[in-house]
Design a protein around this motif. Structure first.
Motif, mmCIF file in Angstrom:
data_model
loop_
_atom_site.group_PDB
_atom_site.id
_atom_site.type_symbol
_atom_site.label_atom_id
_atom_site.label_comp_id
_atom_site.label_asym_id
_atom_site.label_seq_id
_atom_site.Cartn_x
_atom_site.Cartn_y
_atom_site.Cartn_z
ATOM 1 N N GLY A 119 -27.647 -62.027 12.941
ATOM 2 C CA GLY A 119 -26.419 -61.538 12.325
ATOM 3 C C GLY A 119 -26.620 -60.740 11.062
ATOM 4 N N ALA A 120 -27.876 -60.586 10.611
ATOM 5 C CA ALA A 120 -28.120 -59.809 9.402
ATOM 6 C C ALA A 120 -27.908 -58.323 9.682
ATOM 7 N N GLU A 121 -27.752 -57.552 8.598
ATOM 8 C CA GLU A 121 -27.624 -56.113 8.748
ATOM 9 C C GLU A 121 -28.803 -55.565 9.540
ATOM 10 N N ARG A 122 -28.495 -54.719 10.523
ATOM 11 C CA ARG A 122 -29.551 -54.163 11.364
ATOM 12 C C ARG A 122 -30.451 -53.249 10.541
ATOM 13 N N MET A 123 -31.741 -53.541 10.509
ATOM 14 C CA MET A 123 -32.693 -52.744 9.741
ATOM 15 C C MET A 123 -33.770 -52.188 10.666
ATOM 16 N N THR A 124 -34.216 -50.990 10.375
ATOM 17 C CA THR A 124 -35.196 -50.316 11.220
ATOM 18 C C THR A 124 -36.620 -50.440 10.702
ATOM 19 N N GLY A 125 -36.773 -50.898 9.463
ATOM 20 C CA GLY A 125 -38.085 -50.878 8.831
ATOM 21 C C GLY A 125 -38.340 -49.584 8.093
ATOM 22 N N ILE A 126 -37.383 -48.645 8.138
ATOM 23 C CA ILE A 126 -37.496 -47.366 7.440
ATOM 24 C C ILE A 126 -36.543 -47.354 6.248
ATOM 25 N N VAL A 127 -37.081 -47.079 5.073
ATOM 26 C CA VAL A 127 -36.269 -46.968 3.861
ATOM 27 C C VAL A 127 -36.485 -45.565 3.294
ATOM 28 N N PRO A 128 -35.625 -44.616 3.627
ATOM 29 C CA PRO A 128 -35.815 -43.246 3.137
ATOM 30 C C PRO A 128 -35.484 -43.119 1.660
ATOM 31 N N ALA A 129 -36.150 -42.187 1.010
ATOM 32 C CA ALA A 129 -35.878 -41.886 -0.392
ATOM 33 C C ALA A 129 -35.706 -40.382 -0.529
ATOM 34 N N LEU A 130 -34.810 -39.976 -1.417
ATOM 35 C CA LEU A 130 -34.547 -38.553 -1.643
ATOM 36 C C LEU A 130 -35.478 -38.025 -2.729
ATOM 37 N N TRP A 131 -36.391 -37.143 -2.375
ATOM 38 C CA TRP A 131 -37.202 -36.482 -3.386
ATOM 39 C C TRP A 131 -36.394 -35.363 -4.043
ATOM 40 N N VAL A 132 -35.664 -34.614 -3.237
ATOM 41 C CA VAL A 132 -34.716 -33.614 -3.728
ATOM 42 C C VAL A 132 -33.411 -33.801 -2.962
ATOM 43 N N SER A 133 -32.359 -33.177 -3.435
ATOM 44 C CA SER A 133 -31.071 -33.262 -2.749
ATOM 45 C C SER A 133 -31.178 -32.632 -1.365
ATOM 46 N N MET A 134 -30.630 -33.302 -0.371
ATOM 47 C CA MET A 134 -30.644 -32.795 1.002
ATOM 48 C C MET A 134 -29.227 -32.490 1.481
ATOM 49 N N GLU A 135 -28.320 -32.318 0.520
ATOM 50 C CA GLU A 135 -26.901 -32.154 0.839
ATOM 51 C C GLU A 135 -26.643 -30.974 1.771
ATOM 52 N N HIS A 136 -27.364 -29.878 1.582
ATOM 53 C CA HIS A 136 -27.117 -28.669 2.370
ATOM 54 C C HIS A 136 -28.201 -28.444 3.416
ATOM 55 N N TYR A 137 -28.911 -29.493 3.772
ATOM 56 C CA TYR A 137 -30.004 -29.378 4.730
ATOM 57 C C TYR A 137 -29.674 -30.210 5.967
ATOM 58 N N THR A 138 -29.852 -29.645 7.142
ATOM 59 C CA THR A 138 -29.594 -30.372 8.384
ATOM 60 C C THR A 138 -30.808 -31.229 8.738
ATOM 61 N N LEU A 139 -30.615 -32.529 8.754
ATOM 62 C CA LEU A 139 -31.721 -33.437 9.051
ATOM 63 C C LEU A 139 -32.046 -33.412 10.538
ATOM 64 N N PRO A 140 -33.307 -33.608 10.902
ATOM 65 C CA PRO A 140 -33.632 -33.755 12.323
ATOM 66 C C PRO A 140 -32.984 -35.008 12.888
ATOM 67 N N ARG A 141 -32.925 -35.086 14.189
ATOM 68 C CA ARG A 141 -32.167 -36.152 14.854
ATOM 69 C C ARG A 141 -32.609 -37.547 14.407
ATOM 70 N N VAL A 142 -33.927 -37.798 14.344
ATOM 71 C CA VAL A 142 -34.402 -39.150 14.031
ATOM 72 C C VAL A 142 -33.953 -39.599 12.650
ATOM 73 N N ALA A 143 -33.806 -38.645 11.715
ATOM 74 C CA ALA A 143 -33.359 -39.002 10.368
ATOM 75 C C ALA A 143 -31.847 -39.120 10.298
ATOM 76 N N SER A 144 -31.137 -38.235 10.989
ATOM 77 C CA SER A 144 -29.673 -38.271 10.933
ATOM 78 C C SER A 144 -29.118 -39.521 11.612
ATOM 79 N N GLU A 145 -29.880 -40.113 12.532
ATOM 80 C CA GLU A 145 -29.411 -41.311 13.235
ATOM 81 C C GLU A 145 -29.581 -42.582 12.416
ATOM 82 N N LEU A 146 -30.338 -42.524 11.329
ATOM 83 C CA LEU A 146 -30.518 -43.716 10.499
ATOM 84 C C LEU A 146 -29.213 -44.074 9.794
ATOM 85 N N GLN A 147 -28.862 -45.334 9.820
ATOM 86 C CA GLN A 147 -27.685 -45.817 9.095
ATOM 87 C C GLN A 147 -28.136 -46.249 7.705
#
Length: 413
Positions: A119-147
């Motif tokens: 019942g814990a929050e579903r975790m993938t083992g991936i913890v992304p960090a922002l080195w620079v702002s990605m606000e105007h950048y389209t992420l690839p599918r594997v990254a955009s699917e991360l919650q």
């Protein structure tokens, strides 16, 4: 707090693997821009030590400080990816263009992730960090699917990224907050998931997890040199092999083909390199109205002694294609090169008249202005600039409209 540091096999495994794209130097003598990532890595390790009971000597994290070279490097990376507990990709536009980073992501995600608590929050083992702002950048599918939400690390972090928080003094407290919360998130994910250790997979043959590259992300590296049986009697066979792409001008200390080193540098810049003998590329470079992609030609001046083959390079030089950069690696520690330097320089002057006379095309001549860039580190810096010049020129060339097709006027019917 309860720490996973003492839980069986976990006690000997790094908390996190920091995956990042190497940033090229502005010039060979400039400071290493990746030192900022190294500082972040150290700050994360220190924060994790503070918030856990990890004992002295416990491997807190892993960060690759090499230039992606050779089989031993690939085996080390595969081993670390098969055993680390959390994968931390450092997001930047350069990151998602890097084939090596895509392979790291792919290898980590081949491992299964299990929740420690139902019942814990579903975790993938991936913890992304922002080195620079990605606000105007389209992420690839594997990254955009991360919650995953970056908002909890602070509003300034989410808007600017860690690099800005580190560089701008007024953001120092926001940087400290973001690092502490990122460290806490890494520990939480390590504590709440079980990601079993797996057998290391082959890094080199693994695919990238990211979307296929655009044509402008590719770079073709060709080598104009000799095979051992082709060598003139005045040239030692030490630096040559069965293929022209086996050329190793900086031997020793480097005992690997220069083209492989060049391909590694291009990958670190986010390009997808391919390596060819010059003769394989020459027809396309000479015949095509427009190039198939940005190219870098590595020239062994000894091969200009073969006048017939040198003529093909001369023809390419006369085309003066901006999307083709020509480099002449030169090892001043090579006694034969020093003894024949004037003769080889004169040969180069007769073949590469356009490239030698153009500042936009780099060259590694032994008498280069500003010193003698005759070592492997200088070559890597020059190659980075050569790749960027070729890529920029290629984008400009392909953006131009096709020249109009002139038709002969019709004379009635």
């Amino acid at each position: 707090m309860n720490s996973p540091a003492g839980r069986g096999k976990d006690s000997a495994r790094p908390y996190f693997f920091l995956s990042y794209a190497h940033t090229p130097r502005i010039n060979p003598r400039a400071a290493d821009p990746n030192l900022w990532v190294a500082k972040l890595y150290q700050d994360l390790c220190e924060a994790i030590l503070q918030i856990t009971d990890a004992p002295a000597g416990h491997p807190i994290g892993f960060m690759d400080r090499s230039m992606h070279q050779g089989q031993k490097w690939a085996e080390r990376l595969s081993r670390e990816l098969s055993g680390c507990r959390v994968f931390v990709p450092l997001y930047s536009p350069r990151y998602f263009k890097s084939e090596a980073c895509g392979k790291e992501w792919h290898l980590f995600t081949r491992r299964s992730v299990y929740q420690r608590r139902p019942g814990a929050e579903r975790m993938t083992g991936i913890v992304p960090a922002l080195w620079v702002s990605m606000e105007h950048y389209t992420l690839p599918r594997v990254a955009s699917e991360l919650q995953f939400s970056h908002d909890s690390f602070g509003a300034d972090y989410a808007a600017e990224g860690l690099y800005a928080l580190m560089k701008i003094a007024s953001y120092s407290s926001q940087y400290a907050t973001a690092v502490l919360r990122l460290a806490q998130r890494i520990v939480d994910v390590a504590d709440q998931t079980v990601i079993p250790v797996t057998q290391p997979l082959d890094f080199e043959s693994s695919p990238s997890a990211f979307d296929p590259p655009e044509p402008t992300d590719r770079v073709r590296i060709s080598v104009f040199s000799y095979r051992q049986p082709e060598l003139p009697p005045t040239r030692s066979a030490t630096c040559y092999g069965e293929r022209r792409t086996d050329w190793q001008p900086f031997r020793p200390p480097s005992g690997r083909p220069l083209a492989e080193d060049a391909a590694d540098v291009a990958r670190n810049m986010g390009f997808q390199p391919t390596v060819h003998e010059f003769e394989e590329e020459a027809e396309n470079l000479l015949a095509a109205d427009r190039p198939a992609g940005p190219s870098v030609l590595l020239v062994d001046r000894w091969a200009f002694l073969d006048s017939q083959r040198a003529e093909t390079v001369r023809r390419l030089d006369r085309r003066n294609l901006g999307s083709v950069s020509i480099l002449e690696p030169w090892n001043r520690e090579d006694q034969q090169c020093r003894d024949n330097e004037r003769m080889l320089n004169d040969l180069g002057d007769t073949v590469l008249t356009v490239s030698r006379g153009s500042r936009r095309k780099p060259s590694l001549r032994g008498d280069a202005v500003g010193g003698s860039p005759g070592n492997l580190d200088d070559f890597r810096g020059e190659l980075e600039r050569a790749v960027m010049r070729a890529s920029t020129a290629y984008e400009q060339e392909t953006a131009r409209p096709e020249p109009p097709q002139h038709r002969r006027p019709s004379i009635g019917r």
